[in-house]
Design an enzyme around this catalytic site. Structure first.
Site, short mmCIF file in Angstrom:
data_model
loop_
_atom_site.label_atom_id
_atom_site.label_comp_id
_atom_site.label_asym_id
_atom_site.label_seq_id
_atom_site.Cartn_x
_atom_site.Cartn_y
_atom_site.Cartn_z
N PHE A 178 50.54 12.39 40.35
CA PHE A 178 50.56 13.54 39.44
C PHE A 178 49.53 14.55 39.91
CE2 PHE A 178 49.17 16.00 35.75
CZ PHE A 178 50.39 16.50 35.33
N LYS A 235 39.36 18.08 34.53
CA LYS A 235 39.23 17.26 33.32
C LYS A 235 37.83 17.10 32.75
CE LYS A 235 43.63 15.12 32.97
NZ LYS A 235 44.50 15.23 34.12
N ASP A 291 42.69 14.66 45.17
CA ASP A 291 42.81 15.13 43.79
C ASP A 291 41.97 14.18 42.93
OD1 ASP A 291 43.49 15.63 41.19
OD2 ASP A 291 45.65 15.86 41.57
#
Ligand SMILES: *Cc1c(COP(=O)(O)O)cnc(C)c1O
Length: 431
Positions: free
Chosen positions: A161, A274, A245
């Protein structure tokens, strides 16, 4: 009369007693939300109103232990006094100035991030998807600058993702996320953890390998031992970049500041977001020395990126994590939670296939056929917020400041939820 007012009226009419005054507000909000929001989320039938530490409260006054933490975002929990005060102060001092000028908060944040990660320079944006976009542009521009105009292909992984923007969704290795949006050219998806498959997919046209150290959304899947090291070697061999990532795994989520520190592999660039702002939106791209002159003036930018308010928030997050000793506790807390969840899995062997994870990014794996959404809903009824990852995994991403008592409480509540789920499954079974 429109369908909207009918629904609203029905909601109002159904509420009679004074005791349900707050429930009336809740129902009105749920109904209006269903009518006015786009509907691209599967939202739980509850409205959150406030939070403190690891707990949030809904508009009916029900409290929840929040181990979703905004999907691994609220690293310091809710309403952390230092973070809240700093944001209020910064908002009253300087909120936004654009990147035509330096601002002190942003410069200090870049310094701090380079110092803690060993990367050379930082670019700031507002989300994970944007950080990945910047990283994709950086990689292609790097090859292009070296005269390698045909070296544009990305290796990415199945089940990965990377975000929802046009480019990042095409990098994402879950076909349902990409369906119907057309193709962003030049991405090869390879099974995660399979070095031989990567080797076979490599070629002189590969610009970069794009990978998560732990697949978060994909189901809390840590890279198998040696995988990142193998990718590093393959990237070097083909003059490709290794791009990590770390949007979900970074900022201490898995123990060290970066998950790649578990391996000693140094990426060419990484993306963070995040947890970085502790709930305030911010994303960052960090690059190594050889990549500091790629995105020259005019090649990339962000209006809001690097604003003083977001930068101040991230600086406070780093301060609390590093100086107040929160980060140092994550490995122990993670191991503790992992042990307890393994015991839950053993106690509910008929429903669970064990647990896995790194640090405070953990998953309780439900057996195939067990309704993960129902398990999640029952946990919520029991006062525990979690998320689902990879279809069958209950994902635990508590605030990094969670206490051992709070970890115990989450474990007790999820165990209770599984017991309830079992009872409901039995009563649902045909006679
Ligand atoms: C959440 C996430 C993203 C996307 O971040 P947004 O802020 O939602 O754009 C990208 N990659 C990973 C690994 C993520 O967990």
């Amino acid at each position: 009369m429109t369908g909207k007012s009918t629904a609203a009226e029905q909601t109002l009419l159904s509420v009679t007693s004074e005791a349900s005054a707050t429930q009336e507000t809740t129902q009105a909000l749920l109904s209006s939300g269903a009518d006015h929001l786009l509907g691209n989320y599967r939202q739980a039938p509850m409205v959150l109103a406030r939070g403190r530490g690891c707990f949030v409260e809904d508009t009916d006054g029900k409290q929840y232990l929040d181990f979703a933490a905004g999907v691994a975002v609220n690293a310091l929990g809710h309403a952390h006094p230092k973070l809240a005060a700093a944001i209020a102060e910064q908002a009253a001092t300087l909120m936004h100035v654009s990147n035509y000028f330096y601002n002190a908060e942003n410069v200090r944040l870049a310094e701090a991030l380079c110092s803690v990660t060993g990367f050379e320079r930082a670019f700031f944006c507002n989300s994970g998807g944007e950080a990945n976009e910047a990283m994709l542009k950086l990689a292609r521009r790097y090859q292009w600058n070296r005269g390698k105009k045909d070296k544009m292909r990305f290796i990415a992984f199945t089940n990965s993702f990377h975000g929802r923007t046009f480019a990042t969704v095409n990098l994402t290795g879950t076909p349902s996320y990409r369906e119907g949006f057309g193709e962003f050219p030049g991405v090869t998806h390879v099974p995660y953890g399979d070095l031989d498959a990567v080797k076979a997919a490599m070629g002189d046209d590969v610009c970069a390998i794009f990978v998560e150290p732990v697949q978060g959304e994909g189901g809390v899947l840590p890279a198998p031992p040696g995988f990142l090291e193998g990718l590093r070697a393959l990237a070097d061999q083909h003059e490709a970049l290794l791009l990590l990532d770390e949007i979900q795994t970074g900022v201490g989520r898995t123990g060290p500041f970066l998950a790649s520190e578990h391996t000693g592999v140094k990426a060419d660039a990484i993306a963070l977001a995040k947890g970085l702002g502790g709930g305030f939106p911010i994303g960052a791209l960090l690059v190594g020395k050889h990549l500091t002159n790629v995105l020259t003036p005019g090649t990339h930018g962000s209006t809001f990126g690097g604003n003083p308010l977001a930068s101040r928030a991230a600086r406070v997050v780093l301060e609390v994590l590093l100086d107040d000793g929160v980060l140092a506790e994550v490995p122990k807390k993670g191991a503790y939670l992992g042990e307890k969840l393994a015991a839950v899995a053993a106690r509910h062997k008929d429903l669970c296939d064990g647990e896995r994870g790194l640090g405070l990014l953990r998953g309780l794996i439900l057996k195939k056929g067990v309704d993960a959404r129902e398990a999640l809903a029952i946990a919520r009824e029991n006062g525990l917020l979690l998320t689902i990852a990879g279809g069958q995994v209950l994902r635990f991403t508590p605030p990094l400041v969670a206490s051992y008592e709070e970890l115990d409480l989450a474990v007790a509540r999820v165990s209770e939820a599984l017991a309830t789920l079992r009872l409901r499954m039995v009563t649902k079974e045909p006679a």
